[in-house]
Design a protein around this motif. Structure first.
Motif, PDB file in Angstrom:
ATOM      1  N   LEU A  81      17.669 -28.652  47.566  1.00 23.64           N
ATOM      2  CA  LEU A  81      19.057 -28.556  48.506  1.00 23.64           C
ATOM      3  C   LEU A  81      18.998 -29.217  49.832  1.00 23.64           C
ATOM      4  O   LEU A  81      19.756 -29.512  50.359  1.00 23.64           O
ATOM      5  N   GLY A  82      17.684 -29.500  50.102  1.00 23.87           N
ATOM      6  CA  GLY A  82      17.556 -30.178  51.340  1.00 23.87           C
ATOM      7  C   GLY A  82      17.721 -29.373  52.952  1.00 23.87           C
ATOM      8  O   GLY A  82      17.921 -29.968  53.790  1.00 23.87           O
ATOM      9  N   TRP A  83      17.695 -28.172  52.571  1.00 21.60           N
ATOM     10  CA  TRP A  83      18.073 -27.340  53.747  1.00 21.60           C
ATOM     11  C   TRP A  83      17.047 -27.473  54.808  1.00 21.60           C
ATOM     12  O   TRP A  83      15.741 -27.447  54.494  1.00 21.60           O
ATOM     13  N   ARG A  84      17.034 -27.232  55.883  1.00 17.59           N
ATOM     14  CA  ARG A  84      16.010 -26.880  57.146  1.00 17.59           C
ATOM     15  C   ARG A  84      15.658 -25.612  56.896  1.00 17.59           C
ATOM     16  O   ARG A  84      16.445 -24.650  56.415  1.00 17.59           O
ATOM     17  N   PRO A  85      14.376 -25.323  57.448  1.00 16.22           N
ATOM     18  CA  PRO A  85      13.860 -23.911  57.438  1.00 16.22           C
ATOM     19  C   PRO A  85      14.871 -23.034  58.023  1.00 16.22           C
ATOM     20  O   PRO A  85      14.979 -22.052  57.122  1.00 16.22           O
ATOM     21  N   GLY A  86      15.385 -23.009  58.808  1.00 19.82           N
ATOM     22  CA  GLY A  86      16.383 -22.124  59.623  1.00 19.82           C
ATOM     23  C   GLY A  86      17.561 -22.018  58.899  1.00 19.82           C
ATOM     24  O   GLY A  86      18.159 -20.638  58.838  1.00 19.82           O
ATOM     25  N   ASP A  87      17.892 -22.866  57.938  1.00 27.37           N
ATOM     26  CA  ASP A  87      19.132 -23.011  57.222  1.00 27.37           C
ATOM     27  C   ASP A  87      18.708 -21.921  55.976  1.00 27.37           C
ATOM     28  O   ASP A  87      19.604 -21.162  55.732  1.00 27.37           O
ATOM     29  N   PHE A  88      17.796 -22.002  55.494  1.00 29.30           N
ATOM     30  CA  PHE A  88      17.003 -21.138  54.289  1.00 29.30           C
ATOM     31  C   PHE A  88      17.067 -19.856  54.715  1.00 29.30           C
ATOM     32  O   PHE A  88      17.434 -18.980  54.042  1.00 29.30           O
ATOM     33  N   TRP A  89      16.153 -19.497  55.811  1.00 29.79           N
ATOM     34  CA  TRP A  89      16.255 -18.402  56.072  1.00 29.79           C
ATOM     35  C   TRP A  89      17.019 -17.495  56.573  1.00 29.79           C
ATOM     36  O   TRP A  89      17.262 -16.153  56.582  1.00 29.79           O
ATOM     37  N   SER A  90      18.306 -18.079  57.068  1.00 26.51           N
ATOM     38  CA  SER A  90      19.631 -17.447  57.539  1.00 26.51           C
ATOM     39  C   SER A  90      20.468 -17.169  56.431  1.00 26.51           C
ATOM     40  O   SER A  90      21.592 -16.543  56.671  1.00 26.51           O
ATOM     41  N   ALA A  91      20.339 -17.914  55.341  1.00 25.48           N
ATOM     42  CA  ALA A  91      21.425 -17.784  54.306  1.00 25.48           C
ATOM     43  C   ALA A  91      20.927 -16.380  53.559  1.00 25.48           C
ATOM     44  O   ALA A  91      20.031 -15.972  53.543  1.00 25.48           O
ATOM     45  N   THR A  92      22.123 -15.919  53.170  1.00 25.52           N
ATOM     46  CA  THR A  92      22.215 -14.747  52.445  1.00 25.52           C
ATOM     47  C   THR A  92      22.029 -15.004  51.071  1.00 25.52           C
ATOM     48  O   THR A  92      22.121 -16.052  50.488  1.00 25.52           O
ATOM     49  N   PRO A  93      21.429 -14.129  50.227  1.00 24.23           N
ATOM     50  CA  PRO A  93      21.204 -14.232  48.760  1.00 24.23           C
ATOM     51  C   PRO A  93      22.476 -14.995  48.053  1.00 24.23           C
ATOM     52  O   PRO A  93      22.307 -15.676  47.022  1.00 24.23           O
ATOM     53  N   ARG A  94      23.592 -14.249  48.343  1.00 22.57           N
ATOM     54  CA  ARG A  94      24.812 -14.913  47.821  1.00 22.57           C
ATOM     55  C   ARG A  94      25.171 -16.265  48.017  1.00 22.57           C
ATOM     56  O   ARG A  94      25.708 -17.148  47.208  1.00 22.57           O
ATOM     57  N   GLU A  95      24.691 -16.763  49.366  1.00 20.87           N
ATOM     58  CA  GLU A  95      24.955 -17.995  49.896  1.00 20.87           C
ATOM     59  C   GLU A  95      24.044 -19.056  49.098  1.00 20.87           C
ATOM     60  O   GLU A  95      24.307 -20.054  48.572  1.00 20.87           O
ATOM     61  N   PHE A  96      22.963 -18.559  48.724  1.00 21.89           N
ATOM     62  CA  PHE A  96      21.852 -19.421  48.095  1.00 21.89           C
ATOM     63  C   PHE A  96      22.267 -19.396  46.884  1.00 21.89           C
ATOM     64  O   PHE A  96      22.157 -20.522  46.117  1.00 21.89           O
ATOM     65  N   ALA A  97      22.700 -18.419  46.147  1.00 19.39           N
ATOM     66  CA  ALA A  97      23.275 -18.574  44.853  1.00 19.39           C
ATOM     67  C   ALA A  97      24.384 -19.677  44.665  1.00 19.39           C
ATOM     68  O   ALA A  97      24.517 -20.248  43.684  1.00 19.39           O
ATOM     69  N   ALA A  98      25.359 -19.400  45.398  1.00 16.45           N
ATOM     70  CA  ALA A  98      26.650 -20.357  45.644  1.00 16.45           C
ATOM     71  C   ALA A  98      25.761 -21.851  45.810  1.00 16.45           C
ATOM     72  O   ALA A  98      26.652 -22.697  45.226  1.00 16.45           O
ATOM     73  N   ALA A  99      24.890 -22.043  46.565  1.00 20.34           N
ATOM     74  CA  ALA A  99      24.711 -23.533  46.811  1.00 20.34           C
ATOM     75  C   ALA A  99      23.924 -23.903  45.533  1.00 20.34           C
ATOM     76  O   ALA A  99      23.795 -25.128  45.263  1.00 20.34           O
ATOM     77  N   LEU A 100      23.465 -23.110  44.600  1.00 11.50           N
ATOM     78  CA  LEU A 100      22.776 -23.730  43.403  1.00 11.50           C
ATOM     79  C   LEU A 100      23.892 -24.047  42.270  1.00 11.50           C
ATOM     80  O   LEU A 100      23.364 -24.664  41.264  1.00 11.50           O
TER      81      LEU A 100
END
Length: 83
Positions: A39-58
């Motif tokens: 996804l190319g997220w920065r570490p701060g973006d990854f750690w601040s994302a909710t599980p729902r946001e992460f799943a939606a990004a997939l």
């Protein structure tokens, strides 16, 4: 037999029957590889994302087929209610 006291528990060996690693632990290495690599997220973006946001990004995932009436009847026949 009396239960062990707090003093007797200190320094004792861990119970070998208790697993030290959970068998279904969350696959953090895989999630990090996808979040930071694919996804190319920065570490701060990854750690601040909710599980729902992460799943939606997939993106969308395949959904299981709905249970048909015939499938339901098969389950009823295979696992009848006990009376």
């Amino acid at each position: 037999m009396a239960p062990p006291s707090a003093e007797s528990a200190q320094g004792s060996e861990p119970d070998a029957s208790v697993p030290t690693r959970l068998p279904n632990a969350f696959p953090w290495e895989d999630a990090l590889a996808v979040g930071l690599g694919v996804l190319g997220w920065r570490p701060g973006d990854f750690w601040s994302a909710t599980p729902r946001e992460f799943a939606a990004a997939l993106g969308p995932r395949a959904q299981p087929e709905a249970l048909t009436r015939a499938g339901f009847e098969d389950l009823l026949a295979a696992y009848p209610d006990r009376t």
